[in-house]
Design an enzyme around this catalytic site. Structure first.
Site, short mmCIF file in Angstrom:
data_model
loop_
_atom_site.label_atom_id
_atom_site.label_comp_id
_atom_site.label_asym_id
_atom_site.label_seq_id
_atom_site.Cartn_x
_atom_site.Cartn_y
_atom_site.Cartn_z
N ASP A 29 24.72 24.16 46.18
CA ASP A 29 25.78 24.02 47.16
C ASP A 29 25.64 25.20 48.13
OD1 ASP A 29 28.30 23.21 48.34
OD2 ASP A 29 29.19 24.91 47.28
N ASP A 87 30.09 26.19 43.15
CA ASP A 87 31.16 27.15 42.91
C ASP A 87 32.13 26.67 41.83
OD1 ASP A 87 32.64 25.22 44.17
OD2 ASP A 87 32.93 26.34 46.02
N ASP A 135 32.89 21.06 43.25
CA ASP A 135 31.59 20.50 42.87
C ASP A 135 31.57 20.00 41.42
OD1 ASP A 135 30.25 20.96 45.34
OD2 ASP A 135 30.12 23.07 44.82
#
Length: 635
Positions: A338, A530, A534
């Site tokens: 990410d 994080d 997600d």
């Protein structure tokens, strides 16, 4: 903490007692050998002499073997050792057979030496994990109406004010309401650099207050605090077995009964099938067969290796939830990141100011005032760039947020518009684009274009190094997924030399992308995020790795691996530790099996002696356990 201290004290006392038992038994064995050579005793008298050191050193093994029989777990190492040594004691009573009393006692003695080494190694592994348990606070100083009282952290309610003095652990997560200090976070993150905290900063349990007295308003109960969740995570880390451990467990269940029956066949069949075969000789070989076949080295060393690897990783601020995830980490060949909060800090900052009118200071001044009341991260970035905004005395009125465009407000007598190009079109300002990468915030004053401000998320200092190390480790593909604009994603991807990137994605799009990667043959995909928005893709990847930060609940709960200090460079370290741990486990497996097979064949044909059989069992176990201890080292 008191319970853990008592447990470690008991463990050390047991080891000291076991060591003295071995020493005394060894001395008594030497005395028994001298008696045998100095006096002409009958076989029964010799047996009684040797039974003293045998029962002294072997009573625990005999007791556990009997308990295993009573509970239906007969085929364990204690049973094999007991049968082999009792058989060696009895073999001297067969016609034409020589006594094997010294060998019987020595086998049991050396078996206890192996147990001692195993206990020491396990103790070292547990201590490496137990250091993390030291983050658990003992007491919380709660302030009520100016008076401070001590409570157990479990008894403190959310919203209480607690006082933390220098040198004390922070007992609960919260927000600083008074005082400034520096915190030692090494127990959580593995990093020695102190972290400065001031008013309104968040602090988490487990850190140590280094300097000033601070008062903290608690935001979580102890059961939901960072320290409680980390302790729970580490305590349960060894519950998930690796593939190697699962294989060894299944192998031992099948292998041990087979070798027991093979030993019986070796003792009985040759004398039945051949008139020249001496019963005592084949019983002796069968006993050697039993000693050699004991799977101690495998059963003990492989779990101990992974236990040590998990402990070593925890010292680096890398929390791995089980040995099975170490297996997966060792095989990762595709890493998907990410962007925001993982490769970048996730905090917007002003990176450039390009005024058309006035100067940079005045343009920032106007934009910060307009964004004074917004909670949007962009507004926070503008306010941070102009810290004097709250005290310069300007009057702000008629604040209006225009959905999808930006904000307008009167600053003094001027109507200031701050937002995107749609807002500029809306107020009739002739804007122009910027060649800088980032989010462009345009500003118009009374309908005339005044310039623009570039805001960007800063790439973490070690992100590029993390990607470089991953490629050195043989990771074939590194990909970045983000919901940000394509231009921003491309800039970050090029800056970090990533293999691929996907921009303007929703959470469901990220899952779909990872699904496609997983469909490729032999692909092993790690997703690094994080842990907050997600969670779906963290769960879907072969191994989910969360940037845990200091207190990210979702990260600790959703991921398989947590990097406690948000540093991407800890990911290559986690992979290296996992590969090294798995390599040590495999070394032990092949070494133990290789030596045992060789000595089993020698024992079957009568070449091996009981002393060699002892080495093939206990000696190999000691060497395998010592090798397993290398997993504690993380460098």
């Amino acid at each position: 903490m008191a319970h853990q201290h008592e447990h470690h004290e008991h463990h050390h006392e047991h080891q000291h007692g076991q060591l003295w038992l071995i020493i005394i038994s060894a001395v008594l064995l030497a005395v028994a050998v001298l008696i045998e050579h100095q006096f002409s005793l009958t076989t029964w008298q010799l047996l009684l002499v040797y039974l003293v050191p045998y029962l002294l050193v072997g009573h625990d093994t005999l007791k556990e073997a009997l308990e295993g029989l009573l509970h239906g777990d007969a085929f364990n190492e204690n049973f094999l050792m007991s049968v082999a040594t009792i058989g060696a004691l009895c073999i001297g009573f067969l016609p034409g057979a020589e006594t094997q009393f010294p060998e019987a006692v020595f086998v049991m003695l050396f078996f206890q030496v192996g147990e001692l080494f195993e206990g020491y190694a396990e103790g070292k592994s547990r201590e490496s994990i137990a250091h993390l348990m030291d983050i658990r606070p003992d007491v919380a100083h709660v302030e009520t109406d100016g008076c401070v009282s001590d409570y157990a952290p479990e008894e403190v309610s959310v919203g209480s004010i607690i006082v933390i003095r220098p040198g004390e652990k922070i007992p609960l997560d919260g927000v600083v309401v008074e005082g400034t200090s520096a915190l030692n976070t090494i127990a959580l993150t593995g990093e020695s650099m102190p972290r400065e905290v001031n008013m309104e900063d968040e602090v988490v349990s487990g850190c140590v207050n280094l300097s000033g007295v601070i008062k903290v308003r608690t935001t979580k109960a102890f059961g939901e605090s960072t320290v409680a969740k980390i302790i729970q995570l580490v305590e349960h880390a060894t519950a998930n077995k690796s593939q190697s451990e699962t294989f060894i467990t299944q192998f031992a269940r099948i292998y041990t009964p087979i070798v027991v029956f093979a030993a019986i066949a070796l003792a009985v069949l040759p004398p039945i099938l051949s008139a020249h075969a001496v019963l005592s000789t084949w019983i002796y070989r069968a006993l050697m067969f039993l000693v050699v076949s004991c799977p101690c080295a495998l059963v003990l060393s492989v779990p101990l290796t992974f236990f040590g690897g998990i402990g070593g990783a925890s010292r680096r601020g890398i929390l791995i939830k089980g040995a099975n995830f170490m297996d997966v980490l060792a095989k990762v060949d595709t890493v998907v990141f990410d962007k925001t909060g993982t490769l970048t800090h996730g905090q917007f900052a002003v990176t450039a100011v390009h005024p058309e009118q006035y100067d940079e200071h005045h343009l920032l001044h106007l934009a910060a005032h307009v964004e004074h009341f917004t909670t949007h991260p962009i507004g926070a970035a503008l306010r941070d760039a102009f810290p004097d905004e709250a005290t310069d005395g300007c009057r702000v009125s008629d604040v209006e947020e225009i959905a999808g465009k930006g904000i307008q407000a009167r600053v003094g007598d001027d109507l200031v518009s701050v937002g995107n190009t749609k807002l500029m079109d809306y107020v009739g300002a002739q804007w122009h684009d910027c060649h800088h990468q980032g989010t462009i915030i345009h500003v118009a004053i009374n309908g005339e274009y005044a310039g623009h401000i570039v805001i960007n998320d800063q790439v973490k200092e070690d992100s590029a190094e993390a990607v470089r190390q991953l490629k050195q480790l043989g990771v074939k593909k590194t990909v970045m997924l983000t919901g940000d604009r394509k231009e921003v994603a491309e800039h970050v991807a090029n800056q970090l030399q990533l293999d691929d990137y996907q921009a303007e994605l929703l959470p469901a799009d990220k899952v779909a992308f990872v699904e496609r990667l997983l469909q490729k043959k032999d692909a092993c995909v790690a997703f690094v995020g994080d842990g907050i928005n997600d969670a779906p893709v963290l769960a879907r990847a072969d191994v989910g790795i969360a940037m845990g930060g200091l207190g990210s609940d979702a990260a600790i709960e959703a991921a398989d691996v947590v990097l406690m200090d948000d540093q991407p460079s800890k990911l290559p370290a986690a992979i290296r530790i996992s590969r090294r741990t798995r390599s040590i486990a495999r070394q032990n497996v092949w070494f133990a099996i290789g030596v045992k097979v060789a000595v089993l064949l020698l024992a079957a044909v009568g070449i091996a002696t009981m002393w060699l059989a002892v080495f093939a069992d206990v000696g190999v176990t000691v060497l395998a356990v010592l090798n397993a201890m290398r997993a504690l080292k993380t460098n």
